[in-house]
Scaffold this motif. Sequence first.
Motif, mmCIF file in Angstrom:
data_model
loop_
_atom_site.group_PDB
_atom_site.id
_atom_site.type_symbol
_atom_site.label_atom_id
_atom_site.label_comp_id
_atom_site.label_asym_id
_atom_site.label_seq_id
_atom_site.Cartn_x
_atom_site.Cartn_y
_atom_site.Cartn_z
ATOM 1 N N ASP A 9 0.835 -1.209 0.000
ATOM 2 C CA ASP A 9 0.000 0.000 0.000
ATOM 3 C C ASP A 9 0.865 1.253 0.000
ATOM 4 O O ASP A 9 0.569 2.221 -0.695
ATOM 5 C CB ASP A 9 -0.951 0.008 1.197
ATOM 6 N N ARG A 13 0.967 4.074 -2.903
ATOM 7 C CA ARG A 13 0.775 5.505 -2.596
ATOM 8 C C ARG A 13 1.951 6.334 -3.118
ATOM 9 O O ARG A 13 1.749 7.434 -3.622
ATOM 10 C CB ARG A 13 0.592 5.713 -1.097
ATOM 11 N N GLN A 16 1.476 6.750 -6.775
ATOM 12 C CA GLN A 16 0.385 7.697 -7.025
ATOM 13 C C GLN A 16 0.852 9.134 -6.788
ATOM 14 O O GLN A 16 0.477 10.042 -7.541
ATOM 15 C CB GLN A 16 -0.817 7.370 -6.144
#
Length: 94
Positions: A9, A13, A16
């Motif tokens: 995760d 992130r 992103q």
Amino acid sequence: MSHSPADPDADRRALQLRLRKITGQLKGVEAMLEGHYDCAEVLNQLVSARKAVKSLAEKIIADHLEHCLTSHAPADQRRRQLKEVVTMLERYIE
């Protein structure tokens, strides 16, 4: 998109965030064009955005390769993954 077992995760992130920065750079280029900036300045920003996209793509490729090479999948699945990687690299190199 990373496949690292540590914290996928957090990896996603981070990718992103990099993509949001690239999007901001491109929006900045759009504003420069609207503001009639000097061509050299616009091209400078485009070069920066292109390098950022290249870096992001290389990170995703490296993560994907690491995942495929360390996979404990059956041989037929690994062959399919290898074929996917070759296709991905061919598209990236174009």
